[in-house]
Motif scaffolding. Structure first.
Motif, PDB file in Angstrom:
ATOM      1  N   UNK A 147       1.038  -1.413   0.341  1.00  0.00           N
ATOM      2  CA  UNK A 147       0.152  -0.005   0.196  1.00  0.00           C
ATOM      3  C   UNK A 147       0.736   1.573   0.105  1.00  0.00           C
ATOM      4  N   UNK A 148       0.678   2.125  -0.905  1.00  0.00           N
ATOM      5  CA  UNK A 148       1.933   2.915  -1.160  1.00  0.00           C
ATOM      6  C   UNK A 148       1.326   4.247  -2.286  1.00  0.00           C
ATOM      7  N   UNK A 149       0.695   5.759  -2.243  1.00  0.00           N
ATOM      8  CA  UNK A 149       0.115   6.232  -2.875  1.00  0.00           C
ATOM      9  C   UNK A 149      -0.020   6.544  -4.205  1.00  0.00           C
ATOM     10  N   UNK A 150      -0.046   6.320  -4.984  1.00  0.00           N
ATOM     11  CA  UNK A 150       0.589   6.867  -6.652  1.00  0.00           C
ATOM     12  C   UNK A 150       0.528   7.511  -7.740  1.00  0.00           C
ATOM     13  N   UNK A 151      -0.629   8.115  -7.218  1.00  0.00           N
ATOM     14  CA  UNK A 151      -1.121   9.647  -7.910  1.00  0.00           C
ATOM     15  C   UNK A 151      -0.923  10.430  -7.672  1.00  0.00           C
ATOM     16  N   UNK A 152      -2.451  10.911  -6.357  1.00  0.00           N
ATOM     17  CA  UNK A 152      -1.736  12.186  -5.958  1.00  0.00           C
ATOM     18  C   UNK A 152      -1.788  11.626  -4.426  1.00  0.00           C
ATOM     19  N   UNK A 153      -1.395  13.009  -4.017  1.00  0.00           N
ATOM     20  CA  UNK A 153      -0.663  13.087  -1.879  1.00  0.00           C
ATOM     21  C   UNK A 153      -0.625  13.908  -1.879  1.00  0.00           C
ATOM     22  N   UNK A 154      -0.824  13.771  -0.220  1.00  0.00           N
ATOM     23  CA  UNK A 154      -0.940  14.645   0.994  1.00  0.00           C
ATOM     24  C   UNK A 154      -0.448  14.191   1.740  1.00  0.00           C
ATOM     25  N   UNK A 155      -1.245  13.862   2.651  1.00  0.00           N
ATOM     26  CA  UNK A 155      -0.649  13.132   3.800  1.00  0.00           C
ATOM     27  C   UNK A 155      -0.323  11.684   3.971  1.00  0.00           C
ATOM     28  N   UNK A 156      -0.341  11.384   2.788  1.00  0.00           N
ATOM     29  CA  UNK A 156      -0.425   9.164   2.901  1.00  0.00           C
ATOM     30  C   UNK A 156       1.244   9.609   2.104  1.00  0.00           C
ATOM     31  N   UNK A 157       1.923  10.512   1.671  1.00  0.00           N
ATOM     32  CA  UNK A 157       3.182  10.887   0.594  1.00  0.00           C
ATOM     33  C   UNK A 157       3.446   9.426   1.402  1.00  0.00           C
ATOM     34  N   UNK A 158       3.491  10.028   2.478  1.00  0.00           N
ATOM     35  CA  UNK A 158       4.824   8.932   3.386  1.00  0.00           C
ATOM     36  C   UNK A 158       4.381   7.422   3.192  1.00  0.00           C
ATOM     37  N   UNK A 159       3.248   6.627   3.053  1.00  0.00           N
ATOM     38  CA  UNK A 159       2.504   5.239   3.305  1.00  0.00           C
ATOM     39  C   UNK A 159       3.284   4.775   2.212  1.00  0.00           C
ATOM     40  N   UNK A 160       3.612   3.097   3.171  1.00  0.00           N
ATOM     41  CA  UNK A 160       5.155   2.715   2.193  1.00  0.00           C
ATOM     42  C   UNK A 160       4.558   0.751   2.957  1.00  0.00           C
ATOM     43  N   UNK A 161       3.266   1.220   3.337  1.00  0.00           N
ATOM     44  CA  UNK A 161       2.995  -0.210   4.615  1.00  0.00           C
ATOM     45  C   UNK A 161       2.207  -1.431   3.538  1.00  0.00           C
ATOM     46  N   UNK A 162       1.555  -2.605   4.189  1.00  0.00           N
ATOM     47  CA  UNK A 162       1.128  -3.139   3.817  1.00  0.00           C
ATOM     48  C   UNK A 162       0.273  -3.767   4.467  1.00  0.00           C
ATOM     49  N   UNK A 163      -1.284  -4.126   3.039  1.00  0.00           N
ATOM     50  CA  UNK A 163      -2.683  -4.028   3.836  1.00  0.00           C
ATOM     51  C   UNK A 163      -2.581  -5.949   3.716  1.00  0.00           C
ATOM     52  N   UNK A 164      -3.792  -6.527   4.414  1.00  0.00           N
ATOM     53  CA  UNK A 164      -3.872  -7.710   4.672  1.00  0.00           C
ATOM     54  C   UNK A 164      -5.505  -8.215   4.366  1.00  0.00           C
ATOM     55  N   UNK A 165      -5.802  -9.098   4.338  1.00  0.00           N
ATOM     56  CA  UNK A 165      -7.179  -9.691   4.267  1.00  0.00           C
ATOM     57  C   UNK A 165      -7.311 -10.950   4.152  1.00  0.00           C
TER      58      UNK A 165
END
Length: 899
Positions: free
Chosen positions: A583-601
């Protein structure tokens, strides 16, 4: 907002269990009455149960799968084994509890009565999109055994005869394992059906080795968009939507250059440009910057670009005795290697004589090149007034704050809160990739690349440096040449493309010898794609698919692909799968620009609702059936692709693979596997803010430059034509009589040329244009088959499913809202639809929102409404962009009232 019963104000869709079962039963009943639901003997959608005084209730952590990049965390309420409520995970760093309409409607992903429920076998040997396959149910053992035997036979003959066809929905699975099965079989043949129509990767990869250009909304104050959505209508909604909203509150100004007045334009300024003329406006903007304003980032030009590199008479870099590009040192008055430690003052402008060779600085060449492209020249081409071009350009430069810096994490960086942003609507046009490249040159000239407030990459995709410049690299790019051709991708003739080219593949299947192939394909596996909806020239695809001896599909519904398949396997819905996803944002970024984690389900239910399977599990079963050798090879490749070390001699569940990957690779902790991820549903990793900007890697910590001249493109073109000549090939298949178009596509600095879009045409006097809508962006996650989303689109979306036509033009054509029309394109494509008059499209344009017009008789009937826009286009060779393989997504058309 009033609180309506059964509606969650904060988290999206919600209903009581009783209401859900009642509503679902109505849908099931209607489906059975229509004869389009395959009853597997399991009874209704959910079992009828005697009411209990108190049911078991739990909330299951998961993540959404309605976008190509599954970033948003979700929570699902399950009562007595039935999912009854879906909401955003408020603790997730990306969506923070919010969900877009696509995510909020995903309960229907599981409880869709039109799902494939059990393995099916075709009994009718005749194939066609309008031919009943006469399905019969078979056991999983028969299905897997049949497939295994077919694969054994094709491998014994020639593994290359197997092909995998995939699309965006395959990306909703474990990306690392997506190609593992073709690698195990040993075939080079695979292609994605949707990439060429949404190629926002070629130019970013070429220019700054990025998968996609991101927009830094944390600091951006002024943005000029060309054919690009920024918020909710983008591919990823919650994070970009919040980023855009926050930026607008801060005072961001948006200038939307687009034939269609999109949501972003409603928040700023709309510039209704003529379709496919973006390059002309881009050149005019560069002209204004360099010849009228004479304002540019001198430091960026001297030290972050190839602007000072000397260019010789052959159009390539002038090189010194050691083979390195030369720069003229204005201080010492001599040419030096680009990395000479004594080089202190690179000359940006001037003509020089170096060892008897005349050369000019790259910046001077660029400046002279755009001198001809004035705003007055661009006005009649683009239909954008010269004064508007000048004003927008000056505003862009003024807002760029050239020369200013900002301190982030103790690092000083350039501060450039303005940029030009390009999307699919401009990139997928004639000379669209060339324009995208020029747009990034504009950003580089004002210093707005990779720094706060500007266009930034999603971190270096494949970081490679050549001649001091960030080099074009792509994992799928292969510039080797061979005759006979090595595969059906078209890579021989399109060395710079970032994907296999469907139009070439289809043509090669129909006529292998013409495409220099010495074998024919026999077996195909399809998954996560829809060749007959997502691609133009449907009749070509039907003819090609009929040539296969055996086709098997993993499918969510009986879509158009399955109409030509021999075996169809039922796939788990999004919320029945066990998966991890970066999970990391790839288009338009704001406070989530630093996100570089993983999702699980994992499966939200006690067991899958139907007799379905997960993509990753399917291939384990197939290779196990093929024998220990194939299972061992499969396991070894899975280990290699994921970085884990499971026993290759044993049959492993995907759950074991996930657990091992979490422990060995992601968390690097034997105690942090599935149980650890299950509790929160995600692994929260935040990068330091400074490391989210390219400048951290390419400016602070290195001397790597970005290039304004794509010299590798020119060299690849020369190599291509040299290889063609060496094999006696005068014309690339499909480009007969058009090789001049191929040659000019390989210019290191593009030039404008007229084409069938810019030239006047009295017969095809209108343009057809297409854009994404918030409730249906790529069709991923079962969006087309979701009745909740279809209702939103039809009843509440301003775009809906009708063909939009300017009110004035409609009156001139004698048309009005509600008229049924036929539209025919200059390439021979046709589409029908219902007119909706509006002033939100240009006078000379027909607007098609999203994609509709499904034709399979077995899908949700609502998905058949609307027009199939892609059938107006062409993916045939000679009609595509020769350097990238992209498909132009607007086209000249004519319209008439339907009978």
């Amino acid at each position: 907002m009033t609180n309506e019963p059964g509606v969650s104000q904060s988290s999206g869709f919600k209903m009581s269990r009783r209401s859900f079962i009642k509503g679902s039963s109505a849908v099931v009943g209607a489906a059975i009455a229509g004869g389009v639901l395959l009853d597997t003997g399991r009874g209704g959608l959910v079992e009828t149960k005697t009411a209990k005084a108190a049911g078991t209730e739990k909330w299951v952590k998961s993540y959404c799968g309605s976008c190509i990049w599954a970033n948003c965390g979700t929570e699902v309420k399950v009562v007595d084994g039935v999912a009854v409520e879906l909401r955003g995970n408020k603790d997730h760093p990306n969506n923070q509890g919010t969900l877009c309409p696509r995510g909020s409607a995903q309960l229907m992903s599981t409880y869709n009565p039109y799902r494939v429920k059990t393995p099916l076998k075709r009994t009718n040997p005749e194939k066609g999109l309008d031919v009943d396959p006469k399905w019969v149910e078979i056991s999983w053992d028969e299905a897997i055994s049949t497939i295994a035997q077919r694969l054994k036979s094709v491998m014994a003959s020639d593994p290359r005869k197997f092909m995998w066809t995939y699309g965006f929905s395959t990306g909703l699975h474990e990306c690392a394992l997506a190609p593992a099965h073709v690698m195990t079989i040993g075939s080079p043949n695979n292609f994605a059906s949707a990439g060429p129509l949404c190629d926002v990767h070629y130019a970013p990869a070429t220019f700054n080795a990025s998968y996609v250009d991101r927009i830094d909304m944390n600091y951006c104050n002024y943005i000029v968009t060309f054919g690009r959505n920024l918020g909710g209508a983008a591919m990823f909604a919650s994070g970009p939507g919040r980023a855009l909203a926050n930026a607008l509150e801060r005072g961001l100004k948006i200038v939307s250059v687009d034939p269609h007045c999109n949501a972003e334009a409603s928040k700023g300024e709309w510039v209704p440009i003529r379709p496919a003329t973006d390059l002309a406006m881009g050149f005019a903007m560069l002209n204004v910057i360099l010849h009228e304003l004479n304002e540019y980032d001198v430091h960026a030009m001297k030290f972050r670009s190839d602007g000072p590199y000397l260019i010789g008479g052959d159009g390539d870099y002038l090189r010194g005795a050691g083979g390195k590009p030369q720069i003229w040192d204005a201080k010492d008055g001599q040419a030096k290697d680009y990395d000479d430690p004594t080089l202190t003052d690179p000359a940006l402008e001037g003509d020089f004589l170096v060892n008897g060779v005349k050369a000019s600085s790259g910046f001077m060449v660029l400046k002279e090149h755009v001198k001809q492209y004035t705003p007055e020249w661009a006005e009649p081409i683009t239909d954008v007034p010269a004064a508007t071009i000048r004003r927008i350009t000056k505003e862009l430069v003024d807002h760029a704050c050239i020369g200013q810096t900002i301190i982030i994490d103790g690092h000083e960086m350039p501060y450039r809160p303005a940029c030009v942003a390009v999307g699919r609507g401009a990139a997928n046009e004639f000379q669209g990739q060339a324009f995208y490249y020029i747009a990034d040159v504009i950003n580089l000239v004002i210093g707005a690349i990779g720094v706060p407030g500007s266009v930034v990459s999603n971190l270096p995709f494949v970081l490679d440096v050549k001649d001091g410049l960030l080099n074009f690299r792509w994992v799928n790019c292969d510039t080797t040449f061979s005759i006979p051709a090595r595969d059906y991708s078209g890579g021989n003739f399109y060395p710079r493309t970032t994907f296999a080219i469907p139009g070439h593949t289809i043509a090669a299947i129909l006529d292998p010898k013409k495409h220099y192939l010495d074998y024919e394909l026999e077996v195909m596996f399809t998954h996560g794609t829809n060749q007959f909806i997502a691609e133009p020239n449907r009749e070509d695809a039907v003819a090609a698919w009929k040539k296969f001896k055996f086709i098997f599909s993993l499918a969510y519904v009986l879509d158009e692909n399955t109409m030509l398949s021999d075996i169809v396997l039922p796939e788990h819905s999004l919320y029945e799968r066990q998966q991890i996803r970066q999970a990391n944002e790839t288009m338009t970024v704001g406070d989530n620009i630093r996100m570089n984690g993983w999702n699980y389900r994992e499966n939200i239910l006690e067991k899958p609702l139907y007799d379905s399977i997960q993509y990753e599990e399917l291939w384990t079963e197939i290779f196990a059936k093929m024998g220990p050798e194939m299972l061992g090879k499969w396991n070894a490749i899975c280990n290699m692709l994921t970085g884990i070390n499971l026993d290759v001699t044993q049959k492993h569940t995907y759950s074991e693979i996930v657990d091992a990957r979490l422990k060995e690779v992601i968390n690097k902790d034997p105690n942090k596997g599935i149980d650890f991820m299950r509790e929160k549903g995600f692994l929260d990793i935040r990068l330091p803010l400074s490391e989210c900007y390219d400048y951290y890697y390419l400016g602070i910590n290195s001397k790597t430059r970005l290039h304004m001249f794509d010299m590798d493109l020119m060299r690849d073109g020369k190599t291509l034509f040299k290889n063609l000549a060496a094999h006696g090939i005068k014309e690339i298949p499909g480009w007969e009589g058009k090789m001049d178009e191929v040659e000019r596509a390989y210019e290191p600095l593009p030039t404008w040329y007229d084409n069938r879009m810019s030239k006047e045409n009295q017969e095809f006097d209108l343009y057809a244009v297409n854009w994404k809508i918030s409730c249906r962006n790529l069709g991923a996650g079962g969006q087309d088959d979701n009745p909740y989303l279809r209702e939103v689109v039809e009843k509440w979306d301003i775009d809906d499913v009708r063909i939009q036509m300017n009110e004035k033009m409609a009156a001139e054509k004698g048309l009005k809202t509600g008229d049924k029309v036929e539209v025919e394109s200059i390439t021979g494509g046709k589409a029908t639809g219902i007119i909706k008059t509006t002033n939100l499209v240009r006078y000379d344009c027909l607007g098609f929102a999203g994609q509709g017009g499904r034709i399979s008789p077995f899908v949700f009937p609502g998905s058949r409404k609307g027009s199939n826009y892609n059938q107006l286009l062409s993916n045939r060779m000679g009609d595509i962009l020769p350097e990238s393989g992209s498909i132009p997504n607007s086209v000249r058309v004519k319209i008439k009232k339907a009978n």
